[in-house]
Write a protein that holds these residues in place. Structure first.
Motif, PDB file in Angstrom:
ATOM      1  N   GLU A  17       9.623  -6.936  15.416  1.00 35.38           N
ATOM      2  CA  GLU A  17       9.348  -5.771  15.548  1.00 35.38           C
ATOM      3  C   GLU A  17       9.699  -5.311  14.392  1.00 35.38           C
ATOM      4  OE1 GLU A  17       7.051  -3.725  17.182  1.00 35.38           O
ATOM      5  OE2 GLU A  17       6.576  -5.307  17.972  1.00 35.38           O
ATOM      6  N   GLU A  18      10.790  -5.896  14.090  1.00 36.81           N
ATOM      7  CA  GLU A  18      11.695  -4.595  12.813  1.00 36.81           C
ATOM      8  C   GLU A  18      11.653  -4.997  11.609  1.00 36.81           C
ATOM      9  OE1 GLU A  18      16.065  -6.181  13.013  1.00 36.81           O
ATOM     10  OE2 GLU A  18      16.343  -6.272  14.613  1.00 36.81           O
ATOM     11  N   ILE A  19      10.902  -6.851  11.039  1.00 33.12           N
ATOM     12  CA  ILE A  19      10.245  -7.070  10.551  1.00 33.12           C
ATOM     13  C   ILE A  19       8.679  -6.108   9.931  1.00 33.12           C
ATOM     14  CG2 ILE A  19       7.899  -8.883   8.800  1.00 33.12           C
ATOM     15  CD1 ILE A  19       9.969 -10.973  10.992  1.00 33.12           C
ATOM     16  N   TYR A  20       7.800  -5.992  11.042  1.00 29.41           N
ATOM     17  CA  TYR A  20       7.188  -4.926  11.259  1.00 29.41           C
ATOM     18  C   TYR A  20       6.898  -3.524  10.557  1.00 29.41           C
ATOM     19  CZ  TYR A  20       2.644  -7.364  12.765  1.00 29.41           C
ATOM     20  OH  TYR A  20       1.860  -8.350  13.086  1.00 29.41           O
ATOM     21  N   GLU A  21       8.646  -3.239  11.021  1.00 25.06           N
ATOM     22  CA  GLU A  21       9.258  -1.607  10.047  1.00 25.06           C
ATOM     23  C   GLU A  21       9.668  -1.814   9.502  1.00 25.06           C
ATOM     24  OE1 GLU A  21      12.685  -1.710  13.506  1.00 25.06           O
ATOM     25  OE2 GLU A  21      11.336  -0.869  14.581  1.00 25.06           O
ATOM     26  N   LYS A  22       9.671  -3.035   8.316  1.00 26.65           N
ATOM     27  CA  LYS A  22       9.942  -3.512   7.123  1.00 26.65           C
ATOM     28  C   LYS A  22       9.168  -3.201   6.338  1.00 26.65           C
ATOM     29  CE  LYS A  22      14.421  -3.290   7.542  1.00 26.65           C
ATOM     30  NZ  LYS A  22      15.533  -2.107   7.036  1.00 26.65           N
ATOM     31  N   MET A  23       8.061  -3.775   6.625  1.00 28.57           N
ATOM     32  CA  MET A  23       6.933  -3.996   5.914  1.00 28.57           C
ATOM     33  C   MET A  23       5.925  -2.621   6.002  1.00 28.57           C
ATOM     34  SD  MET A  23       4.836  -7.220   7.973  1.00 28.57           S
ATOM     35  CE  MET A  23       2.918  -7.099   7.463  1.00 28.57           C
ATOM     36  N   ILE A  26       8.486  -0.946   2.987  1.00 29.82           N
ATOM     37  CA  ILE A  26       7.738  -1.736   1.917  1.00 29.82           C
ATOM     38  C   ILE A  26       5.958  -0.466   1.451  1.00 29.82           C
ATOM     39  CG2 ILE A  26       6.389  -3.072   1.014  1.00 29.82           C
ATOM     40  CD1 ILE A  26       8.308  -4.938   2.289  1.00 29.82           C
ATOM     41  N   VAL A  27       5.465  -0.275   2.602  1.00 25.26           N
ATOM     42  CA  VAL A  27       3.764   0.603   2.301  1.00 25.26           C
ATOM     43  C   VAL A  27       4.616   1.474   1.596  1.00 25.26           C
ATOM     44  CG1 VAL A  27       1.643   1.206   3.180  1.00 25.26           C
ATOM     45  CG2 VAL A  27       2.665  -0.775   3.935  1.00 25.26           C
ATOM     46  N   ASP A  28       4.796   2.190   1.989  1.00 26.08           N
ATOM     47  CA  ASP A  28       5.730   3.321   1.850  1.00 26.08           C
ATOM     48  C   ASP A  28       6.227   3.729   0.440  1.00 26.08           C
ATOM     49  OD1 ASP A  28       5.200   4.488   4.129  1.00 26.08           O
ATOM     50  OD2 ASP A  28       7.146   4.599   5.216  1.00 26.08           O
ATOM     51  N   HIS A  29       7.132   2.940   0.022  1.00 25.68           N
ATOM     52  CA  HIS A  29       7.317   2.553  -1.403  1.00 25.68           C
ATOM     53  C   HIS A  29       6.657   2.509  -2.701  1.00 25.68           C
ATOM     54  CE1 HIS A  29      11.941   3.235  -0.470  1.00 25.68           C
ATOM     55  NE2 HIS A  29      11.768   1.978   0.392  1.00 25.68           N
ATOM     56  N   LEU A  30       5.533   1.839  -1.822  1.00 28.96           N
ATOM     57  CA  LEU A  30       4.618   0.875  -3.133  1.00 28.96           C
ATOM     58  C   LEU A  30       3.194   2.550  -3.259  1.00 28.96           C
ATOM     59  CD1 LEU A  30       4.003  -2.435  -1.967  1.00 28.96           C
ATOM     60  CD2 LEU A  30       5.051  -1.877  -3.942  1.00 28.96           C
ATOM     61  N   GLN A  32       4.423   6.082  -2.939  1.00 27.47           N
ATOM     62  CA  GLN A  32       5.415   6.227  -4.064  1.00 27.47           C
ATOM     63  C   GLN A  32       5.216   6.425  -5.165  1.00 27.47           C
ATOM     64  OE1 GLN A  32       9.384   6.913  -2.466  1.00 27.47           O
ATOM     65  NE2 GLN A  32       8.984   7.264  -0.655  1.00 27.47           N
ATOM     66  N   ALA A  33       4.814   4.361  -5.450  1.00 31.23           N
ATOM     67  CA  ALA A  33       4.768   4.018  -6.529  1.00 31.23           C
ATOM     68  C   ALA A  33       3.912   4.436  -7.593  1.00 31.23           C
ATOM     69  CB  ALA A  33       5.388   2.793  -6.842  1.00 31.23           C
ATOM     70  N   ASP A  34       2.506   3.469  -6.748  1.00 30.33           N
ATOM     71  CA  ASP A  34       1.188   3.681  -7.297  1.00 30.33           C
ATOM     72  C   ASP A  34       0.437   3.378  -5.525  1.00 30.33           C
ATOM     73  OD1 ASP A  34      -1.284   2.192  -7.563  1.00 30.33           O
ATOM     74  OD2 ASP A  34      -0.439   3.064  -9.970  1.00 30.33           O
ATOM     75  N   GLU A  35      -0.945   4.493  -5.336  1.00 30.86           N
ATOM     76  CA  GLU A  35      -1.446   4.017  -4.341  1.00 30.86           C
ATOM     77  C   GLU A  35      -2.478   3.128  -4.590  1.00 30.86           C
ATOM     78  OE1 GLU A  35      -2.708   5.511  -0.382  1.00 30.86           O
ATOM     79  OE2 GLU A  35      -1.305   6.831  -2.034  1.00 30.86           O
ATOM     80  N   TRP A  36      -2.412   2.053  -5.950  1.00 32.08           N
ATOM     81  CA  TRP A  36      -3.736   1.714  -5.904  1.00 32.08           C
ATOM     82  C   TRP A  36      -3.102  -0.272  -5.658  1.00 32.08           C
ATOM     83  CZ3 TRP A  36      -3.912  -2.682  -9.437  1.00 32.08           C
ATOM     84  CH2 TRP A  36      -5.521  -3.205  -9.763  1.00 32.08           C
ATOM     85  N   ILE A  37      -1.853   0.135  -6.333  1.00 30.36           N
ATOM     86  CA  ILE A  37      -1.094  -0.797  -5.922  1.00 30.36           C
ATOM     87  C   ILE A  37      -0.676  -1.406  -4.496  1.00 30.36           C
ATOM     88  CG2 ILE A  37       1.566  -1.889  -6.096  1.00 30.36           C
ATOM     89  CD1 ILE A  37       1.811  -0.821  -9.416  1.00 30.36           C
ATOM     90  N   SER A  38      -0.537  -0.540  -3.702  1.00 33.09           N
ATOM     91  CA  SER A  38      -0.029  -0.128  -2.203  1.00 33.09           C
ATOM     92  C   SER A  38      -1.189  -0.632  -1.618  1.00 33.09           C
ATOM     93  CB  SER A  38       0.589   1.698  -1.952  1.00 33.09           C
ATOM     94  OG  SER A  38       0.294   1.298  -0.317  1.00 33.09           O
ATOM     95  N   ASP A  39      -2.508  -0.421  -1.518  1.00 35.57           N
ATOM     96  CA  ASP A  39      -3.617  -0.592  -1.137  1.00 35.57           C
ATOM     97  C   ASP A  39      -4.302  -2.025  -1.263  1.00 35.57           C
ATOM     98  OD1 ASP A  39      -4.661   1.592  -0.346  1.00 35.57           O
ATOM     99  OD2 ASP A  39      -5.692   1.990  -1.491  1.00 35.57           O
ATOM    100  N   ARG A  40      -3.763  -2.808  -2.969  1.00 34.84           N
ATOM    101  CA  ARG A  40      -3.505  -4.030  -2.764  1.00 34.84           C
ATOM    102  C   ARG A  40      -2.711  -4.972  -1.861  1.00 34.84           C
ATOM    103  NH1 ARG A  40      -4.357  -6.888  -8.767  1.00 34.84           N
ATOM    104  NH2 ARG A  40      -2.447  -6.450  -8.510  1.00 34.84           N
ATOM    105  N   ALA A  41      -1.515  -4.583  -2.140  1.00 37.24           N
ATOM    106  CA  ALA A  41      -0.521  -5.538  -1.623  1.00 37.24           C
ATOM    107  C   ALA A  41      -1.030  -5.200   0.190  1.00 37.24           C
ATOM    108  CB  ALA A  41       0.812  -4.687  -1.500  1.00 37.24           C
ATOM    109  N   GLU A  42      -1.262  -4.132   0.385  1.00 34.39           N
ATOM    110  CA  GLU A  42      -2.085  -4.491   2.189  1.00 34.39           C
ATOM    111  C   GLU A  42      -2.921  -5.388   2.300  1.00 34.39           C
ATOM    112  OE1 GLU A  42      -1.389  -0.077   4.282  1.00 34.39           O
ATOM    113  OE2 GLU A  42      -1.201   0.581   2.509  1.00 34.39           O
ATOM    114  N   MET A  43      -3.429  -5.014   1.519  1.00 30.48           N
ATOM    115  CA  MET A  43      -5.264  -5.783   1.688  1.00 30.48           C
ATOM    116  C   MET A  43      -4.220  -7.676   1.685  1.00 30.48           C
ATOM    117  SD  MET A  43      -6.925  -3.923   2.910  1.00 30.48           S
ATOM    118  CE  MET A  43      -8.728  -4.895   3.507  1.00 30.48           C
ATOM    119  N   TYR A  44      -3.523  -8.253   0.344  1.00 31.87           N
ATOM    120  CA  TYR A  44      -3.342  -9.046   0.008  1.00 31.87           C
ATOM    121  C   TYR A  44      -2.234  -9.715   0.864  1.00 31.87           C
ATOM    122  CZ  TYR A  44      -7.812  -8.918  -2.231  1.00 31.87           C
ATOM    123  OH  TYR A  44      -8.845  -8.610  -2.975  1.00 31.87           O
TER     124      TYR A  44
END
Length: 79
Positions: A17-23, A26-30, A32-44
């Motif tokens: 559960e802690e790992i999922y919270e950290k994930m 990570i998504v929130d930070h990504l 903030q930086a770039d939606e496209w990069i975030s989407d790719r990270a989430e899908m891969y």
């Protein structure tokens, strides 16, 4: 083993559960930086981590032996 297995499974599940919270962080930070990069990270790579744990997102087929499987074994639900 059974009582100890249940205890250990609970401890591991809490860590997962802690790992999922950290994930999620990570998504929130990504995002903030770039939606496209975030989407790719989430899908891969984030999807691979999820697939190896509990496959909540259902994006991949999952792992041959996932954390979810290990937890069930520790609890005596499968042999």
């Amino acid at each position: 083993m059974e009582d100890n297995g249940v205890f250990i499974a609970t401890e591991i599940e809490n860590l997962i559960e802690e790992i999922y919270e950290k994930m999620d962080e990570i998504v929130d930070h990504l995002k903030q930086a770039d939606e496209w990069i975030s989407d790719r990270a989430e899908m891969y790579w984030l999807a691979h981590i999820d697939g190896a744990l509990k496959n909540r997102g259902g994006n991949l087929g999952g792992s041959f032996i996932s954390a979810k499987d290990t937890l069930a074994e520790l609890r005596g639900e499968i042999e």
